[in-house]
Scaffold this motif. Sequence first.
Motif, PDB file in Angstrom:
ATOM      1  N   SER A  35      -5.725  -5.216  -4.379  1.00 32.42           N
ATOM      2  CA  SER A  35      -6.694  -4.692  -4.605  1.00 32.42           C
ATOM      3  C   SER A  35      -7.276  -3.492  -4.887  1.00 32.42           C
ATOM      4  O   SER A  35      -8.663  -3.551  -4.847  1.00 32.42           O
ATOM      5  CB  SER A  35      -7.137  -6.105  -5.068  1.00 32.42           C
ATOM      6  OG  SER A  35      -6.585  -6.807  -5.538  1.00 32.42           O
ATOM      7  N   SER A  36      -6.971  -2.956  -3.166  1.00 32.18           N
ATOM      8  CA  SER A  36      -7.492  -2.041  -2.941  1.00 32.18           C
ATOM      9  C   SER A  36      -6.750  -1.147  -1.966  1.00 32.18           C
ATOM     10  O   SER A  36      -5.839  -1.460  -1.519  1.00 32.18           O
ATOM     11  CB  SER A  36      -8.620  -2.792  -1.651  1.00 32.18           C
ATOM     12  OG  SER A  36      -8.622  -2.882  -0.674  1.00 32.18           O
ATOM     13  N   PRO A  37      -7.224  -0.022  -2.094  1.00 35.35           N
ATOM     14  CA  PRO A  37      -6.790   0.918  -1.064  1.00 35.35           C
ATOM     15  C   PRO A  37      -5.593  -0.114   0.387  1.00 35.35           C
ATOM     16  O   PRO A  37      -7.280  -0.129   1.424  1.00 35.35           O
ATOM     17  CB  PRO A  37      -7.313   2.026  -0.849  1.00 35.35           C
ATOM     18  CG  PRO A  37      -8.349   1.968  -2.150  1.00 35.35           C
ATOM     19  CD  PRO A  37      -8.339   0.955  -1.824  1.00 35.35           C
ATOM     20  N   LEU A  38      -5.018   0.706   0.656  1.00 32.48           N
ATOM     21  CA  LEU A  38      -4.060  -0.264   1.687  1.00 32.48           C
ATOM     22  C   LEU A  38      -2.937   0.281   2.640  1.00 32.48           C
ATOM     23  O   LEU A  38      -2.172   0.596   1.387  1.00 32.48           O
ATOM     24  CB  LEU A  38      -4.740  -1.312   2.547  1.00 32.48           C
ATOM     25  CG  LEU A  38      -4.300  -2.671   1.331  1.00 32.48           C
ATOM     26  CD1 LEU A  38      -2.941  -2.431   1.884  1.00 32.48           C
ATOM     27  CD2 LEU A  38      -4.453  -3.816   1.143  1.00 32.48           C
ATOM     28  N   PHE A  39      -2.606  -0.480   3.590  1.00 28.97           N
ATOM     29  CA  PHE A  39      -1.188   0.363   4.368  1.00 28.97           C
ATOM     30  C   PHE A  39      -1.060  -0.964   5.032  1.00 28.97           C
ATOM     31  O   PHE A  39      -1.879  -1.424   6.046  1.00 28.97           O
ATOM     32  CB  PHE A  39      -1.101   1.668   4.207  1.00 28.97           C
ATOM     33  CG  PHE A  39      -1.668   1.570   6.345  1.00 28.97           C
ATOM     34  CD1 PHE A  39      -1.210   1.341   7.269  1.00 28.97           C
ATOM     35  CD2 PHE A  39      -2.930   2.528   6.221  1.00 28.97           C
ATOM     36  CE1 PHE A  39      -1.417   1.936   8.510  1.00 28.97           C
ATOM     37  CE2 PHE A  39      -3.210   2.104   7.650  1.00 28.97           C
ATOM     38  CZ  PHE A  39      -2.436   1.950   8.642  1.00 28.97           C
ATOM     39  N   TYR A  40       0.145  -1.768   4.891  1.00 27.64           N
ATOM     40  CA  TYR A  40       0.889  -2.116   5.776  1.00 27.64           C
ATOM     41  C   TYR A  40       2.552  -2.504   6.134  1.00 27.64           C
ATOM     42  O   TYR A  40       2.718  -2.375   5.156  1.00 27.64           O
ATOM     43  CB  TYR A  40       0.428  -3.888   5.347  1.00 27.64           C
ATOM     44  CG  TYR A  40       0.331  -4.807   6.056  1.00 27.64           C
ATOM     45  CD1 TYR A  40       0.896  -4.983   7.140  1.00 27.64           C
ATOM     46  CD2 TYR A  40       0.871  -6.100   5.115  1.00 27.64           C
ATOM     47  CE1 TYR A  40       0.697  -6.074   8.395  1.00 27.64           C
ATOM     48  CE2 TYR A  40       1.148  -7.634   5.932  1.00 27.64           C
ATOM     49  CZ  TYR A  40       0.810  -7.620   7.607  1.00 27.64           C
ATOM     50  OH  TYR A  40       1.475  -8.233   8.390  1.00 27.64           O
ATOM     51  N   LEU A  41       2.761  -1.960   6.776  1.00 29.09           N
ATOM     52  CA  LEU A  41       3.810  -1.914   7.598  1.00 29.09           C
ATOM     53  C   LEU A  41       4.589  -2.510   8.762  1.00 29.09           C
ATOM     54  O   LEU A  41       3.871  -3.009   9.842  1.00 29.09           O
ATOM     55  CB  LEU A  41       4.286  -0.411   8.309  1.00 29.09           C
ATOM     56  CG  LEU A  41       4.031   0.955   7.321  1.00 29.09           C
ATOM     57  CD1 LEU A  41       3.085   2.414   8.000  1.00 29.09           C
ATOM     58  CD2 LEU A  41       4.669   1.292   6.638  1.00 29.09           C
TER      59      LEU A  41
ATOM     60  N   GLY B 131       0.823  -0.738   0.014  1.00 29.38           N
ATOM     61  CA  GLY B 131       0.256   0.219  -0.337  1.00 29.38           C
ATOM     62  C   GLY B 131       1.181   1.437   0.009  1.00 29.38           C
ATOM     63  O   GLY B 131       2.205   1.291  -0.550  1.00 29.38           O
ATOM     64  N   ASP B 132       0.488   2.212   0.614  1.00 32.15           N
ATOM     65  CA  ASP B 132       1.277   3.629   0.502  1.00 32.15           C
ATOM     66  C   ASP B 132       1.086   4.397   2.233  1.00 32.15           C
ATOM     67  O   ASP B 132      -0.108   3.852   2.215  1.00 32.15           O
ATOM     68  CB  ASP B 132       0.778   4.789  -0.381  1.00 32.15           C
ATOM     69  CG  ASP B 132      -0.670   4.515  -0.100  1.00 32.15           C
ATOM     70  OD1 ASP B 132      -1.481   5.705   0.704  1.00 32.15           O
ATOM     71  OD2 ASP B 132      -2.081   4.066  -0.806  1.00 32.15           O
TER      72      ASP B 132
END
Length: 304
Positions: A172-178, A160-161
């Motif tokens: 496939s969809s707007p997300l973030f993972y950090l 994601g961003d």
Amino acid sequence: MLDIVIDSRRAEIVPGFEVKRILPYQLRRMVGPFIFMDHGGPVNLPTPTATNLDVLPHPHIGLSTVSYLFSGNVTHRDSLGVEQVIKPGEVNWMTAGKGIAHSERFEDPAMLAGGELEMIQTWVALPEKDEESEPAFKNYTADQLPVFTEKGIWMRLIAGDAYGLKSNVSASSPLFYLHVVLDQGARFGLPVGHSERGVYIVRGSVEVNGVAYAAGKMIVFTKGVDPLIIAKESTTLMMLGGEHLGDRYIWWNFVSSRKERIEQAKEDWKQGRIILPPADNHEFVPLPKDNSRPAGGPPPGALS
């Protein structure tokens, strides 16, 4: 400021091997598109144990499984014919779509000699338009994922961003993972621009608005707030979220926006219509009895 604080629950994957289960939770099924999260380890795997922890072939629909390792390695095989060893800092992103089966096995000699394993596995629900997409798999190496460092802060954007960074991982969809590591005393804020945001404390502890939170907890924040996270000691966090996709049904390894699709998937697995990995097709996890609790988790012997 806080939506909910989720305490991880212990779930036994196979006898002798427990994970911390964070999502789904009775009062909070999803955070953004993330519908499942397990934290496995750290655990040492001597040979007699490791061979019993292999994740036998099992099916998925309607989601992407995301595997991320802190230590150890795992061999992935799926019905597309993919065989991939995942190592620490890498991402295995498997999109089940209309149906896929995969296995995960502990085969590395160093692991079997008692090496340490620690991993996070999440499921990302697919938008309705993509639930019946063709299955796909991709491994992303650590050097393909953006890393940011500042005094007392290290973070890797898995997908994601966030914070002006954008990951190469195809979601496939707007997300973030950090993956975030903070030194004691470091201060860190949540990424903006996402309506649902959660922080899982892998190790260490943090303070938010004067309240301390320890390892094994997920803090989910209300929309629009900008809390300051202060590390009370050396701390590792997994931060995730994104946009809500709508309600989802979840049963065993199946996720769908339609209840009848879950029933179809059950029958497809029983009748062998979801094929096994060609290089790992001698055993598999049978469909649980219909009266088994639909906990949203994997079957015995599986992490994802």
